[in-house]
Design an enzyme around this catalytic site. Sequence first.
Site, PDB file in Angstrom:
ATOM      1  N   ALA A 131       0.913  -1.347  -0.056  1.00  0.00           N
ATOM      2  CA  ALA A 131      -0.088   0.034   0.002  1.00  0.00           C
ATOM      3  C   ALA A 131       0.963   1.195  -0.204  1.00  0.00           C
ATOM      4  O   ALA A 131       1.631   1.394   0.808  1.00  0.00           O
ATOM      5  CB  ALA A 131      -0.965   0.116   1.326  1.00  0.00           C
ATOM      6  N   SER A 184       2.054   6.276  -5.031  1.00  0.00           N
ATOM      7  CA  SER A 184       3.050   5.753  -5.662  1.00  0.00           C
ATOM      8  C   SER A 184       3.667   6.625  -6.974  1.00  0.00           C
ATOM      9  O   SER A 184       4.664   6.521  -7.339  1.00  0.00           O
ATOM     10  CB  SER A 184       2.925   4.468  -6.375  1.00  0.00           C
ATOM     11  OG  SER A 184       1.986   4.548  -7.058  1.00  0.00           O
ATOM     12  N   THR A 236      11.253   0.731  -2.866  1.00  0.00           N
ATOM     13  CA  THR A 236      11.305   1.173  -4.327  1.00  0.00           C
ATOM     14  C   THR A 236      12.763   1.356  -4.634  1.00  0.00           C
ATOM     15  O   THR A 236      13.665   1.849  -3.523  1.00  0.00           O
ATOM     16  CB  THR A 236      10.552   2.210  -4.862  1.00  0.00           C
ATOM     17  OG1 THR A 236      10.917   2.903  -6.251  1.00  0.00           O
ATOM     18  CG2 THR A 236      10.638   3.552  -3.612  1.00  0.00           C
ATOM     19  N   ASP A 237      13.313   1.270  -5.804  1.00  0.00           N
ATOM     20  CA  ASP A 237      14.807   1.397  -6.083  1.00  0.00           C
ATOM     21  C   ASP A 237      14.976   3.042  -5.978  1.00  0.00           C
ATOM     22  O   ASP A 237      16.210   3.492  -6.035  1.00  0.00           O
ATOM     23  CB  ASP A 237      15.150   1.342  -7.553  1.00  0.00           C
ATOM     24  CG  ASP A 237      14.215   1.511  -8.564  1.00  0.00           C
ATOM     25  OD1 ASP A 237      13.298   2.236  -8.421  1.00  0.00           O
ATOM     26  OD2 ASP A 237      14.737   1.294 -10.007  1.00  0.00           O
ATOM     27  N   GLU A 238      13.821   3.788  -5.834  1.00  0.00           N
ATOM     28  CA  GLU A 238      13.647   5.300  -6.163  1.00  0.00           C
ATOM     29  C   GLU A 238      14.432   5.647  -4.694  1.00  0.00           C
ATOM     30  O   GLU A 238      14.933   6.992  -4.771  1.00  0.00           O
ATOM     31  CB  GLU A 238      12.395   5.892  -6.245  1.00  0.00           C
ATOM     32  CG  GLU A 238      11.997   5.593  -7.629  1.00  0.00           C
ATOM     33  CD  GLU A 238      10.986   6.453  -8.212  1.00  0.00           C
ATOM     34  OE1 GLU A 238      10.890   7.520  -8.050  1.00  0.00           O
ATOM     35  OE2 GLU A 238      10.183   5.899  -9.203  1.00  0.00           O
ATOM     36  N   TYR A 250       7.825  11.807  -2.810  1.00  0.00           N
ATOM     37  CA  TYR A 250       7.546  10.160  -3.081  1.00  0.00           C
ATOM     38  C   TYR A 250       8.571   9.456  -2.522  1.00  0.00           C
ATOM     39  O   TYR A 250       8.349   8.613  -1.541  1.00  0.00           O
ATOM     40  CB  TYR A 250       7.134   9.919  -4.739  1.00  0.00           C
ATOM     41  CG  TYR A 250       7.308   8.446  -4.782  1.00  0.00           C
ATOM     42  CD1 TYR A 250       6.194   7.556  -4.031  1.00  0.00           C
ATOM     43  CD2 TYR A 250       8.205   7.884  -5.352  1.00  0.00           C
ATOM     44  CE1 TYR A 250       6.388   6.187  -4.338  1.00  0.00           C
ATOM     45  CE2 TYR A 250       8.277   6.619  -5.534  1.00  0.00           C
ATOM     46  CZ  TYR A 250       7.317   5.632  -4.943  1.00  0.00           C
ATOM     47  OH  TYR A 250       7.633   4.387  -5.243  1.00  0.00           O
ATOM     48  N   LYS A 262       9.020   6.817   0.998  1.00  0.00           N
ATOM     49  CA  LYS A 262       9.228   5.429   0.983  1.00  0.00           C
ATOM     50  C   LYS A 262      10.523   5.181   1.548  1.00  0.00           C
ATOM     51  O   LYS A 262      10.480   4.099   2.034  1.00  0.00           O
ATOM     52  CB  LYS A 262       9.340   4.934  -0.704  1.00  0.00           C
ATOM     53  CG  LYS A 262       8.011   5.000  -1.543  1.00  0.00           C
ATOM     54  CD  LYS A 262       6.898   3.979  -1.082  1.00  0.00           C
ATOM     55  CE  LYS A 262       7.212   2.480  -1.242  1.00  0.00           C
ATOM     56  NZ  LYS A 262       6.264   1.672  -0.886  1.00  0.00           N
ATOM     57  N   VAL A 308       6.188  14.151 -23.302  1.00  0.00           N
ATOM     58  CA  VAL A 308       7.512  13.871 -22.972  1.00  0.00           C
ATOM     59  C   VAL A 308       8.535  14.669 -21.863  1.00  0.00           C
ATOM     60  O   VAL A 308       8.589  15.831 -22.531  1.00  0.00           O
ATOM     61  CB  VAL A 308       8.387  13.352 -24.337  1.00  0.00           C
ATOM     62  CG1 VAL A 308       9.831  12.754 -23.735  1.00  0.00           C
ATOM     63  CG2 VAL A 308       7.914  12.483 -25.046  1.00  0.00           C
TER      64      VAL A 308
HETATM   65  P1  TYD Z   1       7.038   7.473 -14.014  1.00  0.00           P
HETATM   66  O1  TYD Z   1       5.801   6.371 -14.492  1.00  0.00           O
HETATM   67  O2  TYD Z   1       6.192   8.506 -13.424  1.00  0.00           O
HETATM   68  O3  TYD Z   1       7.881   6.322 -13.054  1.00  0.00           O
HETATM   69  P2  TYD Z   1       8.982   7.199 -12.186  1.00  0.00           P
HETATM   70  O4  TYD Z   1       8.732   6.887 -10.863  1.00  0.00           O
HETATM   71  O5  TYD Z   1      10.291   6.225 -12.547  1.00  0.00           O
HETATM   72  O6  TYD Z   1       9.266   8.395 -12.362  1.00  0.00           O
HETATM   73  O7  TYD Z   1       7.873   7.982 -15.055  1.00  0.00           O
HETATM   74  C1  TYD Z   1       8.988   7.064 -15.797  1.00  0.00           C
HETATM   75  C2  TYD Z   1       9.980   8.190 -16.796  1.00  0.00           C
HETATM   76  O8  TYD Z   1       8.715   8.882 -17.633  1.00  0.00           O
HETATM   77  C3  TYD Z   1      10.423   9.129 -15.759  1.00  0.00           C
HETATM   78  O9  TYD Z   1      11.394   9.562 -16.184  1.00  0.00           O
HETATM   79  C4  TYD Z   1       9.457  10.311 -16.009  1.00  0.00           C
HETATM   80  C5  TYD Z   1       8.925  10.111 -17.465  1.00  0.00           C
HETATM   81  N1  TYD Z   1       7.575  10.644 -17.878  1.00  0.00           N
HETATM   82  C6  TYD Z   1       7.432  11.227 -18.737  1.00  0.00           C
HETATM   83  O10 TYD Z   1       8.362  11.813 -19.469  1.00  0.00           O
HETATM   84  N2  TYD Z   1       6.181  11.694 -19.053  1.00  0.00           N
HETATM   85  C7  TYD Z   1       4.845  11.490 -18.564  1.00  0.00           C
HETATM   86  O11 TYD Z   1       3.735  11.991 -18.692  1.00  0.00           O
HETATM   87  C8  TYD Z   1       5.060  10.783 -17.529  1.00  0.00           C
HETATM   88  C9  TYD Z   1       3.997  10.335 -16.706  1.00  0.00           C
HETATM   89  C10 TYD Z   1       6.596  10.243 -17.144  1.00  0.00           C
END
Ligand code: TYD
Length: 276
Positions: free
Chosen positions: A18, A21, A61-63, A86, A90, A142
Site C-alpha cells: 500500500a 506511488s 522501491t529503487d527510487e 514520493y 518510501k 515527454v
Molecule cells: P513514471 O512512470 O512516473 O515512473 P518514475 O517513478 O520512474 O518516475 O515515469 C517514468 C519516466 O517517464 C520518468 O523519467 C518520467 C517520464 N515521464 C514522461 O516523460 N512523461 C509523462 O507523462 C510521465 C508520466 C512520465
Amino acid sequence: MVDYLFKRFNLKFVINFAAESHVDRSILGSEIFYRTNVIGTTVLLEAARRYQAEKFVQISTDEVYGSLGPTGLFTEQTPLSPNSPYSSSKASADITALSFHHTFGLPVVVTRCSNNYGPLQFPEKLIPLMIINSIKGKKLPVYGDGLNVRDWIYVIDHNKAVELVFEKGNIGEVYNIGASREMKNIEIIKLILKKLGKSEELIEYVKDRPGHDRRYAIDSSKIKNELGWKPSFNFENAIGDTIDWYLQNRNWWERIISGEYQKYYYAQYSERFNQN
Ligand code: TYD
C-alpha cells in the site's frame, strides 16, 4: 481498523504494497505521501508487533537510492539518497520497517524493485499513459529531453520475486529486484507508437519534472544468488501483451480517465503543454 483486522482474522503475515506511488502527484502535494507511506506503514508495523506477526515484507522501491550517472548499478549497499517527496516517504517507510526489526525483533524483510509495467497499471504512469494517449490520438508529453533511463520489469516477474522473499527471504535483509532492461523514455514511447501504428508526430517535448532523476538501474544479483530468482518475461513480448491488454480493456481505463483523474491530468499537464 487495522487493529480490529489483525485481531478478527488472527493475521500473522503482512506484505505491504500500500502506498501513494506517483512522483508527479507528490510534487503537486506531498502531505498525503507522508501520511500514507510513512504513518500508514508505521500503523501496520505497530499492529504487526502487537499481534506478533511472523513475517512483514515491506515493498520499497529503487527510487530510495536516488539517481545514477550514465554508468553503475544500485546495490543493496548503495546509500539511500531519495530526491522527491514520493521517494523520501518510501525511504522513510523502508528504514522504519528495518528499525522495527532492529529494535523490536519484528521479522521484517524489505524489497526494492525497479519500474513495473503490465496490465491494470493506473493510467498516470509512463507506459499506460503513453498507450492510452496513443490509442486516443492525443499528444504524448515527454518530460525534458526524453533521455532519462528506467530499468523495466514485468509485474508478474516482480510479484514472483515478492512471493519468494515472503517465503524464503532472510529476516532483516533487503533484496533489490530488477530485470536488467534499461530503456530511455523516448525509446519506449516510440516503440509503443510503432506497435499501435501511430505517428511520431504525437510526441511533444514538455517542461521537465522538477528534480527529475536521470537514471535508475538495479543490480539484482543478491536475490538471484541467495533465493534463486530470475525474471522470465522478455521485454518485447511483455510490452506487446501489455499494449494488447489496454486495447482489449478500454472500459476499465475509460472509466478511470473520465472521472476524478481528469482533474489530476489537467493540473499536471495543462501548463506543460501550453508552455510549448
Ligand atoms: P513514471 O512512470 O512516473 O515512473 P518514475 O517513478 O520512474 O518516475 O515515469 C517514468 C519516466 O517517464 C520518468 O523519467 C518520467 C517520464 N515521464 C514522461 O516523460 N512523461 C509523462 O507523462 C510521465 C508520466 C512520465
